[in-house]
Write a protein that holds these residues in place. Structure first.
Motif, short mmCIF file in Angstrom:
data_model
loop_
_atom_site.label_atom_id
_atom_site.label_comp_id
_atom_site.label_asym_id
_atom_site.label_seq_id
_atom_site.Cartn_x
_atom_site.Cartn_y
_atom_site.Cartn_z
N PRO A 28 45.69 -14.80 48.03
CA PRO A 28 45.63 -15.61 47.09
C PRO A 28 46.27 -15.30 45.98
O PRO A 28 46.37 -14.07 45.50
CB PRO A 28 44.12 -16.03 46.92
N GLU A 29 46.76 -16.51 45.13
CA GLU A 29 47.45 -15.94 43.88
C GLU A 29 46.72 -15.08 42.86
O GLU A 29 47.26 -14.09 42.28
CB GLU A 29 47.93 -17.31 43.21
N GLN A 30 45.40 -15.50 42.82
CA GLN A 30 44.56 -14.68 41.78
C GLN A 30 44.57 -13.29 42.26
O GLN A 30 44.71 -12.20 41.37
CB GLN A 30 43.20 -15.04 41.73
N TRP A 31 44.54 -12.95 43.51
CA TRP A 31 44.49 -11.57 44.10
C TRP A 31 45.90 -10.91 44.10
O TRP A 31 46.00 -9.56 44.15
CB TRP A 31 43.81 -11.63 45.64
N LYS A 32 46.89 -11.66 44.07
CA LYS A 32 48.32 -11.00 43.97
C LYS A 32 48.37 -10.47 42.53
O LYS A 32 48.70 -9.29 42.37
CB LYS A 32 49.22 -12.06 44.02
N GLU A 33 47.63 -11.26 41.55
CA GLU A 33 47.83 -10.65 40.15
C GLU A 33 46.93 -9.54 40.00
O GLU A 33 47.27 -8.43 39.42
CB GLU A 33 47.57 -11.73 39.27
N LEU A 34 45.80 -9.54 40.65
CA LEU A 34 44.92 -8.28 40.50
C LEU A 34 45.62 -7.15 41.20
O LEU A 34 45.36 -5.81 40.60
CB LEU A 34 43.40 -8.70 41.26
N LYS A 37 48.22 -5.67 38.89
CA LYS A 37 47.63 -4.76 37.73
C LYS A 37 46.69 -3.47 38.32
O LYS A 37 46.86 -2.55 37.78
CB LYS A 37 46.47 -5.68 37.11
#
Length: 239
Positions: A28-34, A37
């Protein structure tokens, strides 16, 4: 070494983990960003988030457990025996529930110990974290919050081999060679677990590899105690 420890009180374990998704693109997009980081330092060095994603299995926040193998010592008329049981499958919560139930029923007193190789750094905290993530209580032996160091019932063969030296990592495979123990890496090794699970879909192969690691660590414990290695006929396996 380990003269005061009763082998029958030790549960030797090993876990195998993989990323929660087969590929970075499936996150999911949120987890891609996480993930970006989390991997920021490596990305700065020219690596890509998707290229690094195979590493995700080593982080409890991004990975999942697909296999826990645990073995214990006992004696019968044929002498010292070692039996290994596997908890494995695609449903992490189910295998954790089954493992925790066994642990709480059979290894939950102040005399019992959990043992692994590099397990204080990886296996033990990983299991505890994934229990919390799955909404499960942490088993007694792994619930160490607030305990004094001498109250923690965890032992680690890599930690023992250091003898206070913190400069390097010594693999189980290397120590097996040093002590003349059959290598557990005669098929796959840890770097191949991701592809064996997500590409080959061969969980049985991973389970067998995990079981071998447990046997090797148990044999290493015997060497640390100055004892003879177990013969193949004294080792048994069950699912």
């Amino acid at each position: 070494m380990l003269d005061r420890i009763n082998l029958k009180n030790i549960l030797v374990l090993d876990i195998e983990t993989v990323p929660q998704y087969a590929a970075y693109e499936e996150l999911p997009e949120q987890w891609k960003e996480l993930w970006k980081k989390k991997m920021a330092r490596d990305i700065k060095e020219g690596l890509t988030p998707d290229g690094l994603y195979q590493r995700a299995g080593i982080y409890a926040e991004f990975g999942k457990i697909i296999c826990i193998c645990a073995g214990y010592f006992f004696e019968n008329g044929s002498g010292l025996q070692f039996k290994v049981k596997a908890f494995y499958g695609d449903d992490e919560k189910k295998l954790l529930e089954e493992f925790n139930d066994t642990l709480n029923k059979s290894f939950s007193t102040d005399e019992h110990l959990l043992c692994g190789h590099n397990s204080k750094e990886f296996d033990f905290p990983y299991i505890a974290r994934r229990c919390l993530i799955n909404g499960l209580p942490i088993p007694y032996l792994l619930d160490n919050a607030g305990k004094k160091p001498w109250e923690v019932q965890l032992i680690d063969t890599m930690d023992m081999w250091k003898f206070g030296d913190y400069k390097s990592f010594t693999s189980l495979n290397l120590l097996a060679a040093v002590f003349g123990i059959e290598s557990p890496k005669d098929d796959i090794d840890g770097s191949q677990v991701w592809s064996t699970y997500w590409i080959d879909k061969d969980l049985e192969r991973i389970k067998n590899y995990c079981m071998k690691d447990v046997v090797t660590d148990a044999q290493l414990l015997l060497k640390f105690k100055g004892m003879e290695l177990l013969k193949p006929e004294n080792i048994s396996f069950t699912n």
